[in-house]
Enzyme design. Sequence first.
Site, short mmCIF file in Angstrom:
data_model
loop_
_atom_site.label_atom_id
_atom_site.label_comp_id
_atom_site.label_asym_id
_atom_site.label_seq_id
_atom_site.Cartn_x
_atom_site.Cartn_y
_atom_site.Cartn_z
N HIS A 235 -0.45 14.53 -44.72
CA HIS A 235 -1.83 14.97 -44.94
C HIS A 235 -1.80 16.18 -45.85
O HIS A 235 -1.51 17.29 -45.41
CB HIS A 235 -2.51 15.34 -43.61
N ASP B 63 -6.55 6.73 -40.79
CA ASP B 63 -5.78 7.66 -39.96
C ASP B 63 -6.58 8.91 -39.60
O ASP B 63 -7.32 9.45 -40.42
CB ASP B 63 -4.49 8.08 -40.66
N HIS C 35 2.66 6.74 -36.11
CA HIS C 35 3.05 7.72 -35.07
C HIS C 35 3.09 7.19 -33.63
O HIS C 35 2.31 7.60 -32.79
CB HIS C 35 2.19 8.97 -35.16
N HIS D 15 -2.44 23.36 -41.08
CA HIS D 15 -3.68 24.04 -40.69
C HIS D 15 -3.46 25.54 -40.86
O HIS D 15 -2.38 26.04 -40.56
CB HIS D 15 -4.02 23.78 -39.22
N HIS E 199 3.67 9.20 -44.52
CA HIS E 199 2.51 9.69 -43.75
C HIS E 199 2.41 11.21 -43.87
O HIS E 199 2.98 11.94 -43.06
CB HIS E 199 2.67 9.26 -42.29
N ARG F 232 -4.31 18.39 -48.18
CA ARG F 232 -5.72 18.60 -47.85
C ARG F 232 -6.67 18.53 -49.05
O ARG F 232 -7.82 18.92 -48.96
CB ARG F 232 -5.89 19.94 -47.14
N ASN G 3 -1.85 14.80 -32.20
CA ASN G 3 -2.45 13.55 -31.77
C ASN G 3 -1.76 12.38 -32.46
O ASN G 3 -1.79 12.31 -33.68
CB ASN G 3 -3.94 13.56 -32.12
N ASN H 55 -7.78 10.88 -45.12
CA ASN H 55 -8.82 11.60 -44.37
C ASN H 55 -9.06 13.01 -44.90
O ASN H 55 -8.95 14.00 -44.20
CB ASN H 55 -8.52 11.62 -42.86
N ASP I 243 3.93 12.88 -40.50
CA ASP I 243 2.55 13.22 -40.11
C ASP I 243 2.26 14.70 -40.41
O ASP I 243 1.53 15.36 -39.69
CB ASP I 243 2.30 12.90 -38.63
ZN LIG Z 1 -2.99 9.42 -37.04
#
Ligand SMILES: [Zn+2]
Length: 425
Positions: free
Chosen positions: A63, A152, A232, A309, A61, A65, A278, A95, A305
């Site tokens: 992210h 997600d 999560h 940013h 998991h 970008r 989150n 996402n 996760d």
């Molecule tokens: Zn999520």
Amino acid sequence: MTLLIKNGRVIDPLSKLDRYCDILINEGTIVAIDTNIKQQRNIQIVDAQDCIVLPGLVDMHVHFREPGREDVETIAGGSTVAAKSGYTSVCTMPNTNPVIDSQALVRYIKKQAESGPINVHPIAAITKGSLGEELSEMGELIEGGAIAFSDDGKPVLNSTTMRRALEYSRMFNVPIITHAEDSTLSSGGIMNEGNNSIFLGLKGIPKEAEEIMIARDILLARLTKGRLHIAHVSSKGSLDIIAMAKQHSLSVTCETAPHYFSLTDDAIADHLAMAKMNPPLRTEDDRKAIIEGLRTGLIDVIATDHAPHLSHEKMQEIVFAPFGIIGLETAVPLIITILVKENGFDYLQAFEKVTINPCKILGINRGYIKEGAIADITIVNPGKKVIVDNNFIISRCKNTPFLGREFFGLVTHTICNGKIVYPFR
Ligand SMILES: [Zn+2]
């Protein structure tokens, strides 16, 4: 190219191996695991003295970008951070912008990953654009290389849509990864709903927002006999529901993230948006339950996760700042420090959650150390301290509440497909 890892304590959660021995790697494959393998000439030696030698770590998991926000993190850049953090395989969440909901986009992720040092497996969207309405073309996406499906970042609010997705998951034998959040309950929330949110005057997110959705998805998994993986998990109540599902032998697995076993919502007062994520950090009771869930195996996987940013985005007022923290580089230090040193986990118990368990869920033929296996290996010095500062963090984004903290557990080497990918050359 021949590599010999010497003097290490080899830990393999699949075979329950925990013993001092050497590992010989030739042409990308593990060819021998034995005590005192002889040093031939023209062989590169990796000294693993004082270290544990693990199957290459797997993070199901992350992210990254790309596409859309390459200014924040690219697939190659994120993979480099992952290699430094001890990971040899990661799964990217869809996402991005655009959302990964077509075969061309899945292939694009795989193509971009070729210039990075480790294995990247794309997770594709459950619904087109992750809008929660029309199902994506799951068969085509799998053909392109998608290994799981998730919207997600958002829940699939429509129960019929989730039901259909789970029916297909059974047909294709791939997991549906649920971001369990009843957004009608959590909407506008900043942090866990409780004493701290009242004290700080911030809108809370009740744990029920997570638990209600987990309960629904488990019931749909029962109805469809589909394969459900819950992302999560952060609350004790969620674990109680998952325990029931497992008692009934449903095809349900789950993950938590290192921050949920390391921090509580007390961190918001100190770190503000740097601790905004989150689902939100919960209470000490929840944190303890997460640790016990990992100990008993109720929780199958630790996934980071990882959510980078840029600092000007994260440093806004907490109400406007985006959710999420980076997680790759602090994962091994938190596993060693919080689980092994503070809570007495043995290495097999701690590291099965980042090796063989995610591989079994995703059908990836990795995550174990065995003669004949592809040589993905991570070497960690558990006695060595790391300080999480700007030198330690090579991610472009430094959004973590652990900045300035000291932990045990230094990744010394990452070997992927038989090649040393960290330390960098
Ligand atoms: Zn999520």
